[in-house]
Write a protein that holds these residues in place. Sequence first.
Motif, PDB file in Angstrom:
ATOM      1  N   ARG A   1      72.259  77.461  64.625  1.00 45.74           N
ATOM      2  CA  ARG A   1      71.707  78.717  65.147  1.00 45.74           C
ATOM      3  C   ARG A   1      71.481  79.725  64.022  1.00 45.74           C
ATOM      4  O   ARG A   1      70.508  80.487  64.047  1.00 45.74           O
ATOM      5  CB  ARG A   1      72.588  79.291  66.260  1.00 45.74           C
ATOM      6  N   ALA A   2      72.379  79.726  63.025  1.00 45.96           N
ATOM      7  CA  ALA A   2      72.165  80.603  61.870  1.00 45.96           C
ATOM      8  C   ALA A   2      70.913  80.174  61.117  1.00 45.96           C
ATOM      9  O   ALA A   2      70.126  81.017  60.655  1.00 45.96           O
ATOM     10  CB  ALA A   2      73.383  80.568  60.952  1.00 45.96           C
ATOM     11  N   MET A   3      70.688  78.859  61.003  1.00 47.34           N
ATOM     12  CA  MET A   3      69.500  78.344  60.327  1.00 47.34           C
ATOM     13  C   MET A   3      68.235  78.818  61.045  1.00 47.34           C
ATOM     14  O   MET A   3      67.268  79.253  60.405  1.00 47.34           O
ATOM     15  CB  MET A   3      69.553  76.812  60.291  1.00 47.34           C
ATOM     16  N   ALA A   4      68.253  78.752  62.392  1.00 51.11           N
ATOM     17  CA  ALA A   4      67.085  79.189  63.161  1.00 51.11           C
ATOM     18  C   ALA A   4      66.862  80.689  63.012  1.00 51.11           C
ATOM     19  O   ALA A   4      65.724  81.156  62.915  1.00 51.11           O
ATOM     20  CB  ALA A   4      67.271  78.817  64.635  1.00 51.11           C
ATOM     21  N   ALA A   5      67.949  81.469  62.989  1.00 53.86           N
ATOM     22  CA  ALA A   5      67.817  82.924  62.842  1.00 53.86           C
ATOM     23  C   ALA A   5      67.284  83.290  61.463  1.00 53.86           C
ATOM     24  O   ALA A   5      66.446  84.189  61.324  1.00 53.86           O
ATOM     25  CB  ALA A   5      69.173  83.599  63.083  1.00 53.86           C
ATOM     26  N   VAL A   6      67.755  82.600  60.426  1.00 48.68           N
ATOM     27  CA  VAL A   6      67.271  82.858  59.070  1.00 48.68           C
ATOM     28  C   VAL A   6      65.785  82.508  58.964  1.00 48.68           C
ATOM     29  O   VAL A   6      65.001  83.253  58.358  1.00 48.68           O
ATOM     30  CB  VAL A   6      68.102  82.068  58.038  1.00 48.68           C
ATOM     31  N   ALA A   7      65.385  81.379  59.566  1.00 52.11           N
ATOM     32  CA  ALA A   7      63.971  81.005  59.553  1.00 52.11           C
ATOM     33  C   ALA A   7      63.123  82.075  60.234  1.00 52.11           C
ATOM     34  O   ALA A   7      62.035  82.433  59.761  1.00 52.11           O
ATOM     35  CB  ALA A   7      63.780  79.650  60.246  1.00 52.11           C
ATOM     36  N   ALA A   8      63.642  82.627  61.343  1.00 51.76           N
ATOM     37  CA  ALA A   8      62.904  83.665  62.073  1.00 51.76           C
ATOM     38  C   ALA A   8      62.810  84.952  61.261  1.00 51.76           C
ATOM     39  O   ALA A   8      61.750  85.579  61.195  1.00 51.76           O
ATOM     40  CB  ALA A   8      63.583  83.935  63.418  1.00 51.76           C
ATOM     41  N   VAL A   9      63.921  85.363  60.644  1.00 54.80           N
ATOM     42  CA  VAL A   9      63.910  86.640  59.919  1.00 54.80           C
ATOM     43  C   VAL A   9      62.973  86.568  58.713  1.00 54.80           C
ATOM     44  O   VAL A   9      62.353  87.573  58.329  1.00 54.80           O
ATOM     45  CB  VAL A   9      65.347  87.055  59.515  1.00 54.80           C
ATOM     46  N   HIS A  10      62.817  85.373  58.131  1.00 56.20           N
ATOM     47  CA  HIS A  10      61.849  85.225  57.038  1.00 56.20           C
ATOM     48  C   HIS A  10      60.422  85.425  57.543  1.00 56.20           C
ATOM     49  O   HIS A  10      59.567  85.930  56.809  1.00 56.20           O
ATOM     50  CB  HIS A  10      61.986  83.842  56.385  1.00 56.20           C
ATOM     51  N   GLN A  11      60.165  85.033  58.780  1.00 55.13           N
ATOM     52  CA  GLN A  11      58.822  85.221  59.351  1.00 55.13           C
ATOM     53  C   GLN A  11      58.484  86.702  59.523  1.00 55.13           C
ATOM     54  O   GLN A  11      57.312  87.068  59.604  1.00 55.13           O
ATOM     55  CB  GLN A  11      58.721  84.527  60.706  1.00 55.13           C
ATOM     56  N   ALA A  12      59.518  87.542  59.595  1.00 55.67           N
ATOM     57  CA  ALA A  12      59.294  88.977  59.818  1.00 55.67           C
ATOM     58  C   ALA A  12      59.046  89.746  58.533  1.00 55.67           C
ATOM     59  O   ALA A  12      58.723  90.941  58.586  1.00 55.67           O
ATOM     60  CB  ALA A  12      60.503  89.581  60.553  1.00 55.67           C
ATOM     61  N   LEU A  13      59.188  89.107  57.373  1.00 52.36           N
ATOM     62  CA  LEU A  13      58.971  89.804  56.103  1.00 52.36           C
ATOM     63  C   LEU A  13      57.584  90.448  56.081  1.00 52.36           C
ATOM     64  O   LEU A  13      56.585  89.826  56.454  1.00 52.36           O
ATOM     65  CB  LEU A  13      59.098  88.824  54.939  1.00 52.36           C
ATOM     66  N   GLY A  14      57.560  91.716  55.654  1.00 50.93           N
ATOM     67  CA  GLY A  14      56.289  92.435  55.572  1.00 50.93           C
ATOM     68  C   GLY A  14      55.914  93.174  56.836  1.00 50.93           C
ATOM     69  O   GLY A  14      54.998  94.010  56.809  1.00 50.93           O
ATOM     70  N   LYS A  15      56.605  92.900  57.958  1.00 47.49           N
ATOM     71  CA  LYS A  15      56.306  93.634  59.196  1.00 47.49           C
ATOM     72  C   LYS A  15      56.795  95.079  59.050  1.00 47.49           C
ATOM     73  O   LYS A  15      57.779  95.347  58.360  1.00 47.49           O
ATOM     74  CB  LYS A  15      57.002  92.967  60.398  1.00 47.49           C
ATOM     75  N   PRO A  16      56.128  96.025  59.701  1.00 45.70           N
ATOM     76  CA  PRO A  16      56.486  97.439  59.492  1.00 45.70           C
ATOM     77  C   PRO A  16      57.791  97.827  60.180  1.00 45.70           C
ATOM     78  O   PRO A  16      58.177  97.219  61.186  1.00 45.70           O
ATOM     79  CB  PRO A  16      55.306  98.188  60.125  1.00 45.70           C
TER      80      PRO A  16
END
Length: 342
Positions: free
Chosen positions: A230-245
């Motif tokens: 679950r931590a792996m999935a959360a880290v993958a998701a938070v990387h997708q948010a990079l650059g969002k305002p």
Amino acid sequence: MVSHRRSTQPGRGRGVRVTVLSAAAATAAATLTGAPASADPKDTREGAKAAVDRLYGEAEQATERYNEAGERVDRLRGEADRAQDATARGQERVNLMRNELGAMAGAQYRSGAIDPALALLLSSDPDTYLERAAVLDRVGARQAMTLDRLRQAQRKVAQTRAEATRALAGLERDRAALTRHKRTVEAKLRQARQLLNSLPPEERADFDRASRSGRDGAPDLSGVAPGSPRAMAAVAAVHQALGKPYVWGANGPSGFDCSGLMQWAYAQAGVTLPRTSQAQRYAGRMVSLSQAQPGDLVAYRADASHIGMYVGNGQVIHAPYPGAPVRYDPVGMMPVSSVTRI
């Protein structure tokens, strides 16, 4: 705070413009920090930047209070809706039982019920009478049970109606708190923007790069692995948010505040987190900073008013403040108050 060098480009017109802007910054900083307007320009500019950072911190605290009030509004709205539905269902049961009792009373009236002893004396067929009397007894017992259920149902309706009234009153109070916190956030952000706008353009850019030790580009995270699926999935998701305002009060997917980003990232992993950073810090097991693993939540300041996600090699991903997108920063960018493993 990182010091900023003045540009050495020649040109009298530009020097006058910088002097005027610095004077404006000095005046704004003096207003907010209490420093005299005649103070050293460098000290005044540093004071202005510190004041901007403080205002952003205060806005963040108000944002978390706004998020908490919003969470309570949602919960109370659900409680009020459930209580109102229960009241309506209870009232329907009460009405049905009243109709049933009315039908029983009408049947007794139409049968011309008389004293049972007199009916026995007048009966030509005692066996038939006794059968009828037994039926009447059962009807009476049923009527008594219906009356008892009616009284219980009426008490339940009164209770759920009172619960609905309390929930609605709480809802109105928290809606008012929501409005107050929103105004506080907007006022703090407005002050910070005014102060930033009073700085020369190059110093505004320096502030954005230096504030909270922001860095350009991605750090080296090769070989870093989260501690659980679950931590792996959360880290993958938070990387997708990079650059969002950064959007205060938002929890994705197009914009985030600090706790909204953590809530959204873990939701992609199938984990429900509370809405505020203060509640998120208690959503799992606390570990020391030296034991931090990717996916751990890092709360900042004593009041945990800011939060980010540790992603390895001394880096977090977080939503910093308005104007700064979701980005990497060193885990030690601010005082760490706790590290939580979900």
